[in-house]
Design an enzyme around this catalytic site. Sequence first.
Site, PDB file in Angstrom:
ATOM      1  N   CYS A  19      -2.053  -3.219   3.569  1.00 42.78           N
ATOM      2  CA  CYS A  19      -2.075  -4.185   2.546  1.00 42.78           C
ATOM      3  C   CYS A  19      -1.011  -4.381   1.401  1.00 42.78           C
ATOM      4  CB  CYS A  19      -3.637  -3.839   1.820  1.00 42.78           C
ATOM      5  SG  CYS A  19      -4.170  -5.269   1.028  1.00 42.78           S
ATOM      6  N   ASP A  40     -13.497   1.416  -1.991  1.00 51.19           N
ATOM      7  CA  ASP A  40     -12.154   1.947  -2.715  1.00 51.19           C
ATOM      8  C   ASP A  40     -12.450   2.776  -3.992  1.00 51.19           C
ATOM      9  OD1 ASP A  40      -9.577   1.889  -3.477  1.00 51.19           O
ATOM     10  OD2 ASP A  40      -9.268  -0.267  -3.918  1.00 51.19           O
TER      11      ASP A  40
END
Length: 206
Positions: free
Chosen positions: A9, A128
Amino acid sequence: MAAVRSKICGITRVEDALVAAEAGADAIGLVFYPPSPRAVTLRQAQAIVAALPPFVTTVGLFVNASRCDVGEILDALPLDLLQFHGDETPADCDGHRRPYIKALRVRSGEDIAARCLEYRNASGILLDAYVPGVPGGTGEAFDWSLVPRLLSKPVILAGGLNAQNVHSAIARVAPYAVDVSGGVEAGKGVKDAGKVRAFIRAVRGA
């Protein structure tokens, strides 16, 4: 056990996208959140997507973006998957003509299983680290023991991962996929080719 997928990412450069693809990444993430040091412009994103070979999933990351803003990006860019990384409700995530994953920030006392059930149309749930006031990209890991073993959606594990700890993370959580950004960087938004390749090798060896 099925192979664990990998997503790199925070891609901001064509050359980094090509390194990720060559190394065997299943997906790359493009950040459409201007406060992020890894944010891309539409023109940058178009160049990156156009350069990718087939079968690499392109993921657009949004944080509390308006439906109009998301629609403008989708009208101009053939993204495969959306990632909502803010406080979006299920209704905010639905109806964009693309599959989506919803990011949840994990902390003690959070009922992750119940939150997964809220997003019943999500293709997966990204877990996360919780850092107050920061939606993601902190480079911090969280306590993997907080992740329930059986969830209603495929789990994408993120937060502080790198080539050194991803094997342990996979062994502990058994995720569908792992997501890395800062753990493979030379600097904010600039990937390190050696770190990218080492990360993918570690995932494949898990």
